[in-house]
Each structure stands twice: as structure tokens, then as C-alpha cells.
Design a protein around this motif. Structure first.
Motif, PDB file in Angstrom:
ATOM      1  N   TYR A  86      42.935  77.824  43.834  1.00  0.00           N
ATOM      2  CA  TYR A  86      41.347  77.151  44.404  1.00  0.00           C
ATOM      3  C   TYR A  86      40.636  76.833  43.204  1.00  0.00           C
ATOM      4  O   TYR A  86      39.529  76.384  43.552  1.00  0.00           O
ATOM      5  CB  TYR A  86      40.614  78.310  45.071  1.00  0.00           C
ATOM      6  N   GLY A  87      41.010  77.398  42.071  1.00  0.00           N
ATOM      7  CA  GLY A  87      39.986  77.002  40.864  1.00  0.00           C
ATOM      8  C   GLY A  87      39.175  78.041  40.659  1.00  0.00           C
ATOM      9  O   GLY A  87      38.608  78.770  41.406  1.00  0.00           O
ATOM     10  N   LYS A  88      39.047  78.424  39.378  1.00  0.00           N
ATOM     11  CA  LYS A  88      38.321  79.460  38.717  1.00  0.00           C
ATOM     12  C   LYS A  88      36.868  79.465  39.104  1.00  0.00           C
ATOM     13  O   LYS A  88      36.126  80.267  39.327  1.00  0.00           O
ATOM     14  CB  LYS A  88      38.474  79.468  37.203  1.00  0.00           C
ATOM     15  N   GLN A  89      36.370  78.164  39.019  1.00  0.00           N
ATOM     16  CA  GLN A  89      34.889  77.976  39.456  1.00  0.00           C
ATOM     17  C   GLN A  89      34.550  78.393  40.896  1.00  0.00           C
ATOM     18  O   GLN A  89      33.455  78.423  41.296  1.00  0.00           O
ATOM     19  CB  GLN A  89      34.389  76.507  38.991  1.00  0.00           C
ATOM     20  N   ASN A  90      35.494  78.403  41.875  1.00  0.00           N
ATOM     21  CA  ASN A  90      35.266  78.567  43.267  1.00  0.00           C
ATOM     22  C   ASN A  90      35.528  79.951  43.652  1.00  0.00           C
ATOM     23  O   ASN A  90      35.579  80.200  44.716  1.00  0.00           O
ATOM     24  CB  ASN A  90      36.055  77.823  44.111  1.00  0.00           C
ATOM     25  N   LEU A  91      35.795  80.836  42.582  1.00  0.00           N
ATOM     26  CA  LEU A  91      36.173  82.195  42.880  1.00  0.00           C
ATOM     27  C   LEU A  91      35.165  83.269  42.505  1.00  0.00           C
ATOM     28  O   LEU A  91      34.689  83.035  41.344  1.00  0.00           O
ATOM     29  CB  LEU A  91      37.666  82.603  42.148  1.00  0.00           C
ATOM     30  N   CYS A  92      35.019  84.116  43.412  1.00  0.00           N
ATOM     31  CA  CYS A  92      33.959  85.358  42.956  1.00  0.00           C
ATOM     32  C   CYS A  92      34.400  86.485  43.382  1.00  0.00           C
ATOM     33  O   CYS A  92      34.818  86.718  44.514  1.00  0.00           O
ATOM     34  CB  CYS A  92      32.680  84.745  43.507  1.00  0.00           C
ATOM     35  N   PHE A  93      34.448  87.505  42.719  1.00  0.00           N
ATOM     36  CA  PHE A  93      34.755  89.164  43.286  1.00  0.00           C
ATOM     37  C   PHE A  93      33.474  89.661  43.329  1.00  0.00           C
ATOM     38  O   PHE A  93      32.684  89.546  42.767  1.00  0.00           O
ATOM     39  CB  PHE A  93      35.468  89.631  42.111  1.00  0.00           C
ATOM     40  N   ILE A  94      33.363  90.517  44.278  1.00  0.00           N
ATOM     41  CA  ILE A  94      32.265  91.376  44.616  1.00  0.00           C
ATOM     42  C   ILE A  94      32.618  92.901  44.303  1.00  0.00           C
ATOM     43  O   ILE A  94      33.773  93.237  44.686  1.00  0.00           O
ATOM     44  CB  ILE A  94      31.760  91.364  46.076  1.00  0.00           C
TER      45      ILE A  94
END
Length: 184
Positions: A86-94
Motif C-alpha cells: 500500500y505504500g509506506k506513506q499510507n501506513l500508520c500503526f497505532i
């Protein structure tokens, strides 16, 4: 926004090492589930880790690990897979929220058969892995209060799971994160 939830309550990021859970669905870890995700997504948000501390049996591992039977290795493998897809820029971990008794060396309700790192150590390790990969994360431990009991409170139903008000706060933080990072 159209949201697709691939979460399964009670599951872990890392693979279960030895003893199967009472319900097999709880052993269907994050890394096993990601190939089933749809191919297109403007943003992917991963929220996990507290169950790895609470009732998982995988070791913490080191931040360079690629062994999904360790927490650090599973976080690295999950982040690598999602960033590639998905692309690093579209990824977020909580990162895991606070939880009551998170310093208990025997995990959730003291039920772990052997001593383990605290949830704070899991959080520190997750941060170290994600930082080493340049993956963004949302740390809500500065936003949520620390639960002091397992009884219901304003933001926690039981010292772990958010109440409706806790979910509203969580949603507000995610929306702000997406807007601030110009995602979606």
C-alpha cells in the motif's frame, strides 16, 4: 470515508508459539490475515500489540528480527508487507493504549506462566522497529488517561477496552492524523 475492518478482537500481531487459544480464531494473527485485505486502500491503520503482552506467548525478540514468532519480528514483517502493498506513506500503526496493570510481569490478570516484559517494553520495541523502517505511528498514550482499576471509567470499560467516549477520542485522533498527513 469507506472503512473496512479486518480486525478480530483478542488476536495478536505475533504468531502463537505453543499453546493454542481456547478459540482458534484468536490464533489467526495479523500477519496471517493481511493477504486477505483488498488490493486498494488510501490508508491502512494497524492497531494491535496489547494482546501480545496480555495473553500471547511469543517472545518480545529484538528489533532486527524477522521471525513472526517474536513480537518485533512480526511487527517488522507486517509493516514490510503492508508498506510494499500500500505504500509506506499510507501506513500508520497505532501503539497500544494504556491498560490497567500493564507492568504485571505475568501479563493479563497474572495468567502468563512465565515472567514477561511490561506493555511499556512492547510499546518501546514497536516504536524502535517502526522508527528503523521509517513507518509512522500514532502514540495515544499521551492522549488517553492511565486506567487505575478494572472497573468502568470515562474512557475505559474495564481498564483495557475503550468506552464509547474512548472510541470517540480514538476516532478523533485518527481523523486528525489522516488530515495532518494528507491521507485520503
Amino acid at each position: 470515508a469507506d472503512c473496512v475492518n479486518y480486525g478480530i478482537g483478542g488476536t495478536r500481531i505475533a504468531k502463537q508459539h505453543s499453546k493454542p487459544s481456547f478459540d482458534p480464531i484468536y490464533d489467526y494473527d495479523f500477519c496471517q490475515r493481511v493477504p486477505e485485505m483488498q488490493n486498494e486502500a488510501d490508508a491502512v491503520v494497524v492497531f494491535g500489540g496489547t494482546n501480545d503482552y496480555g495473553h500471547g506467548d511469543a517472545e518480545l525478540g529484538n528489533i532486527d528480527s524477522t521471525d513472526s514468532y517474536t513480537f518485533c519480528g512480526a511487527v517488522r514483517n507486517l509493516a514490510n508487507y503492508l508498506a510494499g502493498r500500500y505504500g509506506k506513506q499510507n501506513l500508520c500503526f497505532i501503539l497500544p493504549l494504556w491498560r490497567y496493570d500493564e507492568d504485571n510481569p505475568r501479563g493479563e490478570d497474572g495468567a502468563q506462566p512465565k515472567t514477561r516484559p511490561s506493555l511499556k517494553e512492547y510499546v518501546k520495541s514497536e516504536i524502535a522497529v517502526l522508527d528503523s523502517m521509517g513507518i509512522k505511528y500514532l502514540n495515544l498514550r499521551d492522549v488517553f488517561p492511565v486506567p487505575t482499576t478494572k472497573t468502568p471509567s470515562e474512557y475505559y470499560a474495564d481498564g483495557l477496552h475503550p468506552t464509547d467516549k474512548g472510541h470517540e477520542l480514538l476516532a478523533d485522533c485518527i481523523v486528525k492524523y489522516l488530515a495532518d498527513n494528507k491521507i485520503a
